[in-house]
Design an enzyme around this catalytic site. Structure first.
Site, PDB file in Angstrom:
ATOM      1  N   ARG A  97      -9.805 -11.705   3.280  1.00  0.00           N
ATOM      2  CA  ARG A  97     -10.780 -12.899   2.986  1.00  0.00           C
ATOM      3  C   ARG A  97     -10.616 -13.786   2.871  1.00  0.00           C
ATOM      4  NH1 ARG A  97     -11.058 -10.423  -3.636  1.00  0.00           N
ATOM      5  NH2 ARG A  97     -11.075  -7.932  -1.746  1.00  0.00           N
ATOM      6  N   LYS A 125       0.565  -1.255   0.218  1.00  0.00           N
ATOM      7  CA  LYS A 125      -0.585   0.005  -0.085  1.00  0.00           C
ATOM      8  C   LYS A 125       0.605   1.470  -0.344  1.00  0.00           C
ATOM      9  CE  LYS A 125      -3.841  -1.838   3.021  1.00  0.00           C
ATOM     10  NZ  LYS A 125      -4.592  -1.275   2.385  1.00  0.00           N
TER      11      LYS A 125
END
Length: 432
Positions: free
Chosen positions: A282, A208
């Site tokens: 996830r 990020k």
């Protein structure tokens, strides 16, 4: 020495010298919040933020117009992780006082644990703190907890949590907590609650940028929210057996970290190719949903700060709700409306499940194609790990968990939004 300020509610307008439609006025007796006609809880919360911003460190809510909901609205706005102002109020009925204290206990836990630094809340610490909180609010003898960690995760088949966290020096963990108020060790499990517990998310090798990484201590917000929701449900009298499953890891970069092109083989046999290491939530939730499905509960709820797509769609004022079970979704939305919390449905359809192709595994962990509906395909990915995904499963993508900067209603940081909705939903479903 701090002086306590009395704060009153009024439906009268403020005197003209306080400005047109002034929300607050001041006198020798204290401050008055001017609501006009009606009882605008949002205005009360905004006034509380203004008073906190003015450095008022001690408040007594005075006068006859304060009730449960207005006191709660003031508390939400007045609470500040830096200042810890003192808030007192005039007497409520015993029932309302009990409810108010329960809300404060549960949501303050949620807000506090999300606001803590990643140094304070590593994966094992998150699991431990959550278990200790639930034990503190539950009747004695109703809670047992087990934390599966490090290589034991592999031994028990929880490949996703282990893979995501293997790049960190901090041990990954799965909390398996059992709240069983029935006294029967063979009682069926009514609900399983699954939380994403990424205690810091660097993005891994799909790194990020700094401006997106700065709030990633809060990427365990799903775990904080769902733990607070269970705690409030217990304080409100939840009488059925519930499992709390937190999937805790730190997503970091190192020579051991998960790499693009790696394949994870899950306990249910599904294989997943890693095409983006920043789609890690996830991957850990998949383990929790498999474990939940093993208990055949009536209800599975997962909470996660899962996608930027949900936040782009809804901002900070709503959580996103996705499910294949329309009736259950409606009940969740109704619960949120009753609790005055923001929850908004996003689409989830069978065709979303086909948008995760891989050349080397059953699934990719990200969707393909232009303008992919990221929140929907993330939920679709999770559906592959819920045994009966068409019925009894709700997915909350928690867009409103944390604010990087203050707003007119909230201090910067965690909001606790969703705790009341989850508690009401659990209790209402348990009473059916």
């Amino acid at each position: 020495m701090s002086t306590q300020m009395s704060v009153f509610l009024s439906q009268d307008s403020a005197a003209p010298h306080w400005g047109e439609k002034a929300l607050l006025s001041f006198s020798e007796t204290g401050a008055t919040i001017h609501l006009g006609e009606g009882h605008d809880l949002g205005a009360i919360q905004r006034a509380a933020r203004q008073l906190d911003g003015q450095g008022i460190h001690s408040v007594l809510l005075s006068g006859e117009h304060w009730d449960l909901e207005s006191i709660w609205a003031f508390h939400q706005g007045y609470r500040n992780p830096k200042k810890h102002g003192l808030l007192e109020w005039t007497a409520l009925s015993e029932e309302d006082q009990t409810e108010l204290q329960a809300r404060i206990k549960a949501t303050d836990f949620t807000r506090d644990i999300i606001n803590k630094t990643a140094e304070e809340v590593a994966p094992r610490q998150l699991a431990t703190m959550a278990a200790e909180f639930i034990k503190s609010v539950a009747p004695e003898g109703t809670v047992t907890a087990r934390i599966v960690k490090d290589k034991d995760l592999l031994a028990e088949g929880w490949e996703g949590i282990y893979a995501v966290g293997r790049g960190s020096d901090r041990t990954s963990a799965m909390l398996q907590l059992d709240y069983n108020p029935t006294g029967d060790e063979n009682a069926p499990v009514f609900a399983c609650l699954v939380g994403k517990g990424i205690t810091f998310d660097s993005g891994g090798y799909s790194l990020k940028p700094s401006n997106f990484m700065s709030a990633m201590k809060a990427d365990m917000g799903g775990s904080g929210t769902i733990t607070g929701g269970l705690g409030l449900a217990i304080l409100r009298g939840l009488n059925k057996r519930v499992k709390l499953i937190l999937c805790c890891a730190e997503n970091m970069v190192s020579g051991r970290a998960l790499k693009l092109g790696d394949i994870i083989t899950y306990k249910n046999g599904k294989t997943v190719e890693i095409m983006n290491t920043d789609a890690e939530g996830r991957l850990v939730l998949a383990d929790g949903l498999i474990y939940a499905s093993e208990h055949n509960p009536e209800l599975i709820i997962d909470c996660a700060t899962l996608t930027g797509a949900a936040k782009n769609a809804l901002g900070n004022d709503y959580h996103a709700l996705m499910s294949f079970d329309d009736e259950l979704s409606h009940q969740a939305l109704t619960a949120a409306n009753k609790e005055k919390e923001g929850l908004w449905p996003l689409p989830l359809a069978d065709f979303h499940r086909g948008m995760l192709p891989s050349n080397f595994a059953d699934l990719s962990n990200i969707s393909s194609g232009d303008y992919s509906p990221g929140a929907s395909t993330a939920a679709a990915f999770l559906s592959y790990f819920v045994e009966d995904y068409k019925k009894g499963w709700l997915h909350f993508d928690c867009a409103g968990t944390y604010r990087k900067s203050a707003s007119d209603k909230w201090a910067a940081g965690a909001t606790g939004m969703g705790v009341r909705t989850l508690a009401r939903l659990l209790n209402e479903q348990a009473e059916k």
